[in-house]
Structure formats: structure tokens, C-alpha cells
Write a protein that holds these residues in place. Structure first.
Motif, PDB file in Angstrom:
ATOM      1  N   UNK A 332     -48.724 -32.331  41.617  1.00 24.07           N
ATOM      2  CA  UNK A 332     -48.030 -33.186  40.645  1.00 24.07           C
ATOM      3  C   UNK A 332     -48.653 -33.176  39.254  1.00 24.07           C
ATOM      4  N   UNK A 333     -49.930 -32.842  39.148  1.00 24.84           N
ATOM      5  CA  UNK A 333     -50.596 -32.893  37.851  1.00 24.84           C
ATOM      6  C   UNK A 333     -50.426 -31.618  37.037  1.00 24.84           C
ATOM      7  N   UNK A 334     -49.751 -30.611  37.590  1.00 26.15           N
ATOM      8  CA  UNK A 334     -49.607 -29.337  36.889  1.00 26.15           C
ATOM      9  C   UNK A 334     -48.582 -29.474  35.763  1.00 26.15           C
ATOM     10  N   UNK A 335     -49.056 -29.451  34.539  1.00 28.00           N
ATOM     11  CA  UNK A 335     -48.192 -29.651  33.379  1.00 28.00           C
ATOM     12  C   UNK A 335     -47.235 -28.480  33.168  1.00 28.00           C
ATOM     13  N   UNK A 336     -47.687 -27.287  33.519  1.00 24.29           N
ATOM     14  CA  UNK A 336     -46.843 -26.107  33.326  1.00 24.29           C
ATOM     15  C   UNK A 336     -45.594 -26.181  34.185  1.00 24.29           C
ATOM     16  N   UNK A 337     -45.771 -26.513  35.444  1.00 25.43           N
ATOM     17  CA  UNK A 337     -44.620 -26.611  36.345  1.00 25.43           C
ATOM     18  C   UNK A 337     -43.706 -27.746  35.904  1.00 25.43           C
ATOM     19  N   UNK A 338     -44.309 -28.847  35.494  1.00 28.79           N
ATOM     20  CA  UNK A 338     -43.513 -29.990  35.038  1.00 28.79           C
ATOM     21  C   UNK A 338     -42.676 -29.610  33.820  1.00 28.79           C
ATOM     22  N   UNK A 339     -43.279 -28.900  32.875  1.00 35.22           N
ATOM     23  CA  UNK A 339     -42.548 -28.497  31.670  1.00 35.22           C
ATOM     24  C   UNK A 339     -41.429 -27.518  32.012  1.00 35.22           C
ATOM     25  N   UNK A 340     -41.708 -26.571  32.898  1.00 36.98           N
ATOM     26  CA  UNK A 340     -40.696 -25.593  33.288  1.00 36.98           C
ATOM     27  C   UNK A 340     -39.542 -26.271  34.018  1.00 36.98           C
ATOM     28  N   UNK A 341     -39.863 -27.222  34.875  1.00 38.52           N
ATOM     29  CA  UNK A 341     -38.830 -27.936  35.613  1.00 38.52           C
ATOM     30  C   UNK A 341     -37.951 -28.745  34.669  1.00 38.52           C
ATOM     31  N   UNK A 342     -38.567 -29.426  33.725  1.00 34.01           N
ATOM     32  CA  UNK A 342     -37.796 -30.210  32.754  1.00 34.01           C
ATOM     33  C   UNK A 342     -36.863 -29.309  31.948  1.00 34.01           C
ATOM     34  N   UNK A 347     -31.315 -27.082  31.003  1.00 35.63           N
ATOM     35  CA  UNK A 347     -30.445 -25.912  30.957  1.00 35.63           C
ATOM     36  C   UNK A 347     -29.321 -26.017  31.977  1.00 35.63           C
ATOM     37  N   UNK A 348     -29.657 -26.551  33.157  1.00 32.90           N
ATOM     38  CA  UNK A 348     -28.633 -26.718  34.189  1.00 32.90           C
ATOM     39  C   UNK A 348     -27.561 -27.709  33.737  1.00 32.90           C
ATOM     40  N   UNK A 349     -27.987 -28.796  33.100  1.00 41.41           N
ATOM     41  CA  UNK A 349     -27.020 -29.774  32.591  1.00 41.41           C
ATOM     42  C   UNK A 349     -26.133 -29.155  31.523  1.00 41.41           C
TER      43      UNK A 349
END
Length: 409
Positions: A332-342, A347-349
Motif C-alpha cells: 500500500x505504501x508504494x507511491x509508483x503503483x498508486x500514481x499509475x493506478x490513479x 483514463x478509463x473514465x
């Protein structure tokens, strides 16, 4: 896992290895932590292609010597460049890599073949005569890009026992980065080389577990080096060689620890292979590499992240989002994955909004059609005027056609 195949930087030129310097130790320590990931910054690369804080490679140490372009040496007897002394051979025909025989060898038939393990005596000097490398018995696999490309290309032209002088531009040595602290950037080198031995590579089936791990790690580390130099094609080649070594059949029994270590090397190679394939937009191949990792380790964060990246690059946001959510749940603390997911959620929206607007244009304005018009005097059995007019027009048209046919008869 401590890589048993690592070699110090002071060994063979261009070999992959983390070195023994404090900086290398600091890099390795960073990679062992949960959040402090190495960042690769490349000129001209878009932010969306940046792996950011996620380590682009497994166990990337201090990068060794940069290679040059992949090329095949010409047959002996190729003409020298204009103005060169007759004894110089222009190996590639571009004047950047030349060879001159100092001591003749045992004949053309004694030349080594690609895939053989060769041993050479090496002395490397700068243009001012400064010696930057000396090795009385450097051994490497010919054609596997294990060493400087100048060596890999020219040793194929040496006869057994021959001593030759090789002059090479930086392109085929340490390139624009050089090698700190003794080889400046863009430095040309003069290599004095003697071919001491050539023998067939060892039978992979007969290697012990430790030998197989060391050999596979050495190829993997070379792939890491090529990745750091943004030469992703050669990186893929090195990872493929390492995977072939790991996956080869064996007539020797391995201990459980050796089996586990071989699996660890395989997973690292597949992860790095996926990273290289992703850089080249080889999405299908990268997806396959990620899936192979996840077959062994379903919770491998790097494989999950890269699989999400591959699907996102193909516009498959609906499939990519849950994969990145799974990776983020594991860390959960991985900022890279969080940024990519956001970024993917947005993009999906946007993609759904575009699709909705497209359907609205295709089907008309559903909001207007869904609101019935009020008509106080409209009877339930009344026929719309458009329908009545259309029916009348069809009937009149039929009569007119009958008249025309009768007149012609």
C-alpha cells in the motif's frame, strides 16, 4: 539472494558486475528496502513510460562498460581503409575498429568459433599510454556479448597464439559514460590481445547447481548492464541466454536450496525481460513474461505492475486496473503503483465518456427521445400524419407505376 556470479569492476572490461565500491553497496542496500527504489531517467522519455520508483530491474548494481552496436566481423582479407598501412585490417569498414597482427598465429583454421569459451591475455591503454586494464587470462563466451564489443568482434579474427593490436573508438568500448575513475567519457582504447585458448562451452547438463547459478547470474547481470545503457535488444538477448541456462535439463541432482535459487534467478530474468520488452513496445511478449513470473509467484509486485502497464499500453484499462489494485494491496505504501493506478482510473473514465458520447451520436439524443411530448387532443387510435402521408405516397406511387406499365404494353 546474493548473486554468486558477480565480478569486481577491475576484472574483465565490459563484464557485468556490481563492483566492490561503497556506492555500489549503497545501491544494493537501497534495493533491499521496501520503498526506496532506483529511478532510471532517460532523455526524451515520456513520464507515462517511466517506471518511477519501481526498480526497473532485479538487483541492478553499478553499471559496467557500455557496448557499441551489434555487428558481425567481416572475413579476413577485407580491404583496409584508404590511407591505412597495409597491415591494418578495418574490421567493420567504418574506420572505428582496426586490428593489426603483431605475432602470427597457427593459421586460419585455428580461429575460435562463436559459442566457445576463449581465454585471452589483455592489456588496455588510453591514447596517452595510460594502462587501464591488464588481465593475464580473461575468459568469456565468444559471441555472447560478455565483454567489450571491440573484443567480442576482434577475437573472432584471431588465430591461436596470435598477438594483435586493436584500436577502437569509444563506441565499441566504454562509450559516452566512460568508466570511473580511470576511463574518461568517449575515450578511445588500444587493446593488446593474445589468444591463449579456445574450447567448447561446458555441457549444461553436467553443470552443478552452483555452477549453473553462477553462469546464469553472469548472463543476467550482463543483461542488466545493457538495460542501463538503453540497449534493450541486447538486454533481451542476455536474459534469454540466462533463461536457457536455467531451464536446461540436468543430469546432476540439485539440493532444495539450489533449486530455490535457480527459480529466483529465473524470476528475476523474466521480470527484467518483461521490462525490456515493454520498452520496445513488444506487448504480447512482455505479457507472456509477466504471466510466467506470476505462475511461480502470484504475488510478485513487479510482475503485477508490469502486467498492468502492458495492458494499459494496449488500452485495456478495465483489465489493468484490478491487477494494479492487487499490487497496491500487497504494498500500500508504494507511491509508483498508486500514481499509475490513479492515472489509469482517470483514463478509463475518460474512455467511458468518449464511448458514451459516441453511442449517443449513433442512436440520436436519448435524453430528448426519453421525454414524450404532451398532446392534449391526441387520441389513442389516431395515426400519426407522417405515417398517413407515407402510406398515401406509396399507394399513389403504385398506381402511377401501373399506368406506365399499361401504356407501354
Amino acid at each position: 539472494m546474493a548473486s554468486s556470479g558477480e565480478e569486481p569492476r577491475s576484472g574483465s572490461p565490459g563484464r557485468a558486475g556490481t563492483g566492490t565500491e561503497p556506492a555500489a553497496a549503497a545501491d544494493a542496500a537501497q534495493l533491499d528496502t521496501a520503498e526506496d527504489f532506483e529511478v532510471l531517467e532517460e532523455e526524451g522519455e515520456e513520464d507515462e513510460d517511466d517506471l518511477s520508483e519501481l526498480p526497473p530491474l532485479e538487483d541492478v548494481g553499478r553499471p559496467p562498460a557500455p557496448p557499441g552496436e551489434d555487428a558481425q566481423p567481416p572475413e579476413r582479407g577485407a580491404g583496409d581503409a584508404p590511407g591505412d598501412p597495409p597491415e591494418w585490417l578495418d574490421v567493420l569498414g567504418n574506420g572505428l575498429l582496426k586490428k593489426k597482427t603483431l605475432v602470427p598465429g597457427q593459421g586460419v583454421d585455428s580461429r575460435p568459433q562463436k559459442g566457445q569459451d576463449v581465454t585471452i591475455r589483455l592489456k588496455a591503454t588510453l591514447e596517452d599510454g595510460t594502462v587501464v586494464e591488464e588481465d593475464p587470462a580473461l575468459t568469456f563466451t565468444l559471441g555472447d556479448c560478455d565483454v567489450l564489443q571491440a573484443l567480442d568482434l576482434c577475437v573472432q579474427l584471431l588465430e591461436m597464439g596470435e598477438t594483435a593490436l586493436i584500436t577502437s573508438e569509444a563506441k565499441y568500448c566504454y562509450g559516452a559514460q566512460g568508466r570511473s575513475p580511470d576511463v574518461p567519457p568517449n575515450a578511445s582504447l588500444t587493446l593488446e590481445v593474445e589468444l591463449l585458448a579456445a574450447r567448447d562451452a561446458p555441457d549444461l547438463e553436467l553443470l552443478s547447481g552452483k555452477e549453473k547459478i553462477q553462469l546464469a547470474n553472469r548472463k543476467r547481470e550482463r543483461g542488466n548492464f545493457f538495460y542501463q545503457q538503453a540497449d534493450y535488444v541486447l538486454a533481451i538477448n542476455s536474459y534469454d541466454i540466462a533463461l536457457r541456462i536455467v531451464g536446461s535439463s540436468s543430469k546432476v541432482d540439485f539440493s532444495p536450496d539450489e533449486e530455490a535459487e535457480l527459480l529466483d534467478v529465473k524470476v528475476k530474468c523474466l521480470n527484467n525481460l518483461a521490462a525490456s520488452q515493454l520498452k520496445l513496445d513488444h506487448f504480447k511478449a512482455a505479457l507472456k513474461s509477466c504471466n510466467l513470473v506470476l505462475e511461480h509467484q502470484p504475488g510478485n509486485i513487479k510482475a503485477l505492475f508490469r502486467k498492468g502497464k502492458v495492458l494499459a499500453q494496449q488500452g485495456e484499462y478495465r483489465e489493468a486496473i484490478p491487477i494494479l489494485k492487487a499490487a497496491l494491496k500487497l504494498e500500500p505504501s508504494n507511491k509508483t503503483i498508486h500514481a499509475e493506478l490513479s492515472k489509469l482510473v482517470k483514463k478509463h473514465a475518460d474512455q467511458r465518456n468518449v464511448e458514451t458520447e459516441m453511442y449517443r451520436k449513433m442512436l440520436g439524443n436519448p435524453s430528448a427521445a426519453s421525454t414524450p411530448r404532451k398532446c392534449k387532443d391526441k387520441l389513442p387510435w389516431s395515426i400519426p400524419w407522417k405515417w398517413l402521408f407515407g402510406a398515401t405516397a406509396i399507394a399513389l406511387g403504385g398506381v402511377a407505376l401501373s399506368v406506365v406499365i399499361a401504356a407501354r404494353n
